[in-house]
Design a protein around this motif. Sequence first.
Motif, PDB file in Angstrom:
ATOM      1  N   UNK A 107       0.765  -1.049   0.043  1.00 11.09           N
ATOM      2  CA  UNK A 107       0.093  -0.157  -0.109  1.00 11.09           C
ATOM      3  C   UNK A 107       0.915   1.117   0.009  1.00 11.09           C
ATOM      4  N   UNK A 108       1.995   1.098   0.741  1.00 13.29           N
ATOM      5  CA  UNK A 108       2.846   2.428   0.772  1.00 13.29           C
ATOM      6  C   UNK A 108       3.585   2.603  -0.388  1.00 13.29           C
ATOM      7  N   UNK A 109       4.049   1.681  -1.304  1.00 12.19           N
ATOM      8  CA  UNK A 109       4.766   1.893  -2.412  1.00 12.19           C
ATOM      9  C   UNK A 109       3.818   2.483  -3.398  1.00 12.19           C
ATOM     10  N   UNK A 110       2.525   2.515  -3.322  1.00  8.58           N
ATOM     11  CA  UNK A 110       1.806   3.166  -4.088  1.00  8.58           C
ATOM     12  C   UNK A 110       1.602   4.806  -4.025  1.00  8.58           C
ATOM     13  N   UNK A 111       2.214   5.239  -2.632  1.00  5.23           N
ATOM     14  CA  UNK A 111       1.919   6.461  -2.498  1.00  5.23           C
ATOM     15  C   UNK A 111       3.260   7.623  -2.626  1.00  5.23           C
ATOM     16  N   UNK A 112       2.973   8.635  -2.970  1.00  2.00           N
ATOM     17  CA  UNK A 112       4.040   9.494  -3.161  1.00  2.00           C
ATOM     18  C   UNK A 112       4.865   9.603  -1.760  1.00  2.00           C
TER      19      UNK A 112
END
Length: 70
Positions: free
Chosen positions: A10-15
């Motif tokens: 989930x975190x890798x998809x965020x800026x």
Amino acid sequence: MDYFKVTATELRSKEVGELTGAVKEIQKLLASIRMDVYTAPAVGVGKTKKLKKSLARILTVANEKSRKQG
């Protein structure tokens, strides 16, 4: 975002900016939970462990992203 059940995918998809905002928010939550623990012992002790792990996860992903960019 539920910081108690956050995953690395989930975190890798965020800026990176969103991740730094999440870090600041978790640090505020940790501070308030620590104060709660001092005022009423045995309340929220498990929450600190989960939040610390989430904080480490977020910082790891942010570090990975910054190394890729730089």
